[in-house]
Design a protein around this motif. Sequence first.
Motif, PDB file in Angstrom:
ATOM      1  N   GLY A   1     -33.950  44.582 -35.741  1.00 35.92           N
ATOM      2  CA  GLY A   1     -34.297  45.086 -34.405  1.00 35.92           C
ATOM      3  C   GLY A   1     -34.550  46.567 -34.465  1.00 35.92           C
ATOM      4  N   SER A   2     -34.110  47.304 -33.402  1.00 34.02           N
ATOM      5  CA  SER A   2     -34.379  48.742 -33.322  1.00 34.02           C
ATOM      6  C   SER A   2     -33.344  49.533 -34.108  1.00 34.02           C
ATOM      7  CB  SER A   2     -34.374  49.197 -31.861  1.00 34.02           C
ATOM      8  OG  SER A   2     -33.104  48.972 -31.275  1.00 34.02           O
ATOM      9  N   VAL A   3     -33.864  50.548 -34.844  1.00 34.50           N
ATOM     10  CA  VAL A   3     -33.018  51.488 -35.576  1.00 34.50           C
ATOM     11  C   VAL A   3     -33.343  52.867 -35.030  1.00 34.50           C
ATOM     12  CG1 VAL A   3     -32.401  52.413 -37.827  1.00 34.50           C
ATOM     13  CG2 VAL A   3     -33.030  50.002 -37.609  1.00 34.50           C
ATOM     14  N   GLU A   4     -32.321  53.593 -34.512  1.00 36.39           N
ATOM     15  CA  GLU A   4     -32.560  54.854 -33.811  1.00 36.39           C
ATOM     16  C   GLU A   4     -31.856  56.001 -34.510  1.00 36.39           C
ATOM     17  OE1 GLU A   4     -31.192  54.302 -29.847  1.00 36.39           O
ATOM     18  OE2 GLU A   4     -32.733  52.815 -29.323  1.00 36.39           O
ATOM     19  N   ILE A   5     -32.433  57.196 -34.279  1.00 34.21           N
ATOM     20  CA  ILE A   5     -31.772  58.424 -34.695  1.00 34.21           C
ATOM     21  C   ILE A   5     -31.926  59.414 -33.550  1.00 34.21           C
ATOM     22  CG2 ILE A   5     -33.826  59.327 -35.884  1.00 34.21           C
ATOM     23  CD1 ILE A   5     -31.874  60.536 -37.941  1.00 34.21           C
ATOM     24  N   GLY A   6     -30.830  60.027 -33.129  1.00 35.36           N
ATOM     25  CA  GLY A   6     -30.857  60.911 -31.980  1.00 35.36           C
ATOM     26  C   GLY A   6     -30.349  62.299 -32.311  1.00 35.36           C
ATOM     27  N   ILE A   7     -31.059  63.324 -31.768  1.00 33.05           N
ATOM     28  CA  ILE A   7     -30.574  64.708 -31.789  1.00 33.05           C
ATOM     29  C   ILE A   7     -29.976  64.943 -30.401  1.00 33.05           C
ATOM     30  CG2 ILE A   7     -31.211  67.123 -32.084  1.00 33.05           C
ATOM     31  CD1 ILE A   7     -33.549  66.199 -33.813  1.00 33.05           C
ATOM     32  N   VAL A   8     -28.677  65.158 -30.360  1.00 32.31           N
ATOM     33  CA  VAL A   8     -27.931  65.070 -29.104  1.00 32.31           C
ATOM     34  C   VAL A   8     -27.209  66.386 -28.811  1.00 32.31           C
ATOM     35  CG1 VAL A   8     -26.097  63.824 -27.887  1.00 32.31           C
ATOM     36  CG2 VAL A   8     -27.629  62.579 -29.440  1.00 32.31           C
TER      37      VAL A   8
ATOM     38  N   VAL B   1     -31.683  65.045 -26.670  1.00 34.15           N
ATOM     39  CA  VAL B   1     -32.818  65.967 -26.575  1.00 34.15           C
ATOM     40  C   VAL B   1     -33.996  65.481 -27.432  1.00 34.15           C
ATOM     41  CG1 VAL B   1     -31.440  67.980 -25.994  1.00 34.15           C
ATOM     42  CG2 VAL B   1     -31.806  67.414 -28.392  1.00 34.15           C
ATOM     43  N   GLN B   2     -33.734  64.579 -28.356  1.00 33.95           N
ATOM     44  CA  GLN B   2     -34.788  63.954 -29.158  1.00 33.95           C
ATOM     45  C   GLN B   2     -34.260  62.635 -29.681  1.00 33.95           C
ATOM     46  OE1 GLN B   2     -37.866  64.630 -29.760  1.00 33.95           O
ATOM     47  NE2 GLN B   2     -38.475  63.615 -31.652  1.00 33.95           N
ATOM     48  N   LYS B   3     -35.016  61.558 -29.440  1.00 33.16           N
ATOM     49  CA  LYS B   3     -34.622  60.248 -29.955  1.00 33.16           C
ATOM     50  C   LYS B   3     -35.850  59.596 -30.577  1.00 33.16           C
ATOM     51  CE  LYS B   3     -32.064  57.289 -27.582  1.00 33.16           C
ATOM     52  NZ  LYS B   3     -31.674  56.233 -26.587  1.00 33.16           N
TER      53      LYS B   3
ATOM     54  N   SER C   1     -38.384  64.782 -36.405  1.00 34.34           N
ATOM     55  CA  SER C   1     -38.305  66.247 -36.373  1.00 34.34           C
ATOM     56  C   SER C   1     -38.747  66.735 -35.002  1.00 34.34           C
ATOM     57  CB  SER C   1     -39.173  66.867 -37.473  1.00 34.34           C
ATOM     58  OG  SER C   1     -40.525  66.525 -37.280  1.00 34.34           O
ATOM     59  N   THR C   2     -38.281  67.940 -34.614  1.00 34.95           N
ATOM     60  CA  THR C   2     -38.651  68.514 -33.319  1.00 34.95           C
ATOM     61  C   THR C   2     -38.308  69.994 -33.320  1.00 34.95           C
ATOM     62  OG1 THR C   2     -38.432  68.242 -30.925  1.00 34.95           O
ATOM     63  CG2 THR C   2     -36.407  68.106 -32.215  1.00 34.95           C
ATOM     64  N   MET C   3     -38.756  70.716 -32.269  1.00 37.38           N
ATOM     65  CA  MET C   3     -38.365  72.108 -32.047  1.00 37.38           C
ATOM     66  C   MET C   3     -37.605  72.182 -30.719  1.00 37.38           C
ATOM     67  SD  MET C   3     -41.439  74.617 -33.374  1.00 37.38           S
ATOM     68  CE  MET C   3     -42.638  73.979 -32.209  1.00 37.38           C
ATOM     69  N   LEU C   4     -36.517  72.923 -30.705  1.00 37.77           N
ATOM     70  CA  LEU C   4     -35.671  73.051 -29.509  1.00 37.77           C
ATOM     71  C   LEU C   4     -35.472  74.513 -29.156  1.00 37.77           C
ATOM     72  CD1 LEU C   4     -32.845  70.461 -30.365  1.00 37.77           C
ATOM     73  CD2 LEU C   4     -34.907  70.083 -28.996  1.00 37.77           C
ATOM     74  N   LYS C   5     -35.481  74.782 -27.859  1.00 36.17           N
ATOM     75  CA  LYS C   5     -35.152  76.127 -27.375  1.00 36.17           C
ATOM     76  C   LYS C   5     -33.664  76.130 -27.034  1.00 36.17           C
ATOM     77  CE  LYS C   5     -36.315  79.291 -23.593  1.00 36.17           C
ATOM     78  NZ  LYS C   5     -37.157  79.447 -22.377  1.00 36.17           N
ATOM     79  N   LEU C   6     -32.885  76.879 -27.826  1.00 38.39           N
ATOM     80  CA  LEU C   6     -31.437  76.854 -27.685  1.00 38.39           C
ATOM     81  C   LEU C   6     -30.902  78.236 -27.340  1.00 38.39           C
ATOM     82  CD1 LEU C   6     -30.452  74.688 -30.803  1.00 38.39           C
ATOM     83  CD2 LEU C   6     -30.849  73.913 -28.458  1.00 38.39           C
ATOM     84  N   THR C   7     -29.820  78.236 -26.594  1.00 39.23           N
ATOM     85  CA  THR C   7     -29.086  79.481 -26.350  1.00 39.23           C
ATOM     86  C   THR C   7     -27.829  79.459 -27.218  1.00 39.23           C
ATOM     87  OG1 THR C   7     -27.950  78.440 -24.476  1.00 39.23           O
ATOM     88  CG2 THR C   7     -29.941  79.713 -23.993  1.00 39.23           C
ATOM     89  N   ALA C   8     -27.308  80.626 -27.459  1.00 39.02           N
ATOM     90  CA  ALA C   8     -26.127  80.738 -28.313  1.00 39.02           C
ATOM     91  C   ALA C   8     -24.989  79.895 -27.747  1.00 39.02           C
ATOM     92  CB  ALA C   8     -25.706  82.193 -28.442  1.00 39.02           C
ATOM     93  N   GLY C   9     -24.281  79.181 -28.603  1.00 39.63           N
ATOM     94  CA  GLY C   9     -23.129  78.381 -28.199  1.00 39.63           C
ATOM     95  C   GLY C   9     -23.429  76.932 -27.895  1.00 39.63           C
TER      96      GLY C   9
END
Length: 279
Positions: free
Chosen positions: A198-205, A216-218, A237-245
């Motif tokens: 079935g489905s195999v997922e990877i998430g950036i959380v 934020v990316q699945k 792969s993806t690009m994220l705008k992150l703040t410190a912490g």
Amino acid sequence: MFQAFAVFICSGVGVFAAVQSKPTTSVIYACTKTNGDLRIVASSKSCLKNEKLLSWNVIGPKGEKGAKGDKVDKGDPGVKGAVGPTGAKGDTGATGATGPQGSSGNTGATGATGPTGATGPQGPQGIPGMPGTEIVASAVKAVTNDDQSTNYPNSIYFHTQPFDLGDEFDGTTFIPKTDGIYWFQVSYEVFLYPGNSGSVEIGIVELPAAGGMNYVQKYTDYTPNGFPGGNFFVTTSTMLKLTAGKRITIIPYTPGNNNSIVKATLEVARLPFPVAAVQ
């Protein structure tokens, strides 16, 4: 004159007979000019307008045996003939083939160093640059080759970090120290227990401080029909705008139970420009 001609012809017939023992024709044809030039031709119709046709049989009737001639004294040597005129210049021969290339000559000696030139005038001052922004190094590579469960919602634990320039990763969670644009790439190879498909997922959380989790990316992939079980590979792969912490972790999902991660890799790097450039 006719006798001299007859001797020449007979001599020619002798040469012809020596080369070709059986005559191919019974008559020999020749064309002559008034200046005495003579050429043998193949037929009686080969003479030009300024030539006269001559012909004679190749083999004549056998004559009667002549009477024995009287013995005569040997004659005196004849007078040496005059040297003939120089022949015309022949045509120029064809150009010969190009000869092989010669070997390279020896390298010449290095010339003497020339004198140093005079110092040029100072150039005008350049335009002032934009105000700089301090860039702090931030790059992580983390890997794991140890079997671990894929029970949702457990994060992948990366046992080894070949490098962590900003000391921002603790094995499961990436916490940036500087605001910025971050590039993420994550991949993992999972062993699916026979019968699981079935489905195999990877998430950036993202893990908020108040609790819970936000994807934020699945990325979702699907096993082929009739998949018998075995290793399956997923990457995103993806690009994220992150703040410190901010707290970022990697969570896998696989169908069924008893599945395990074979190996996984996480790569993170902050792009070299400030957040203000993309706001």
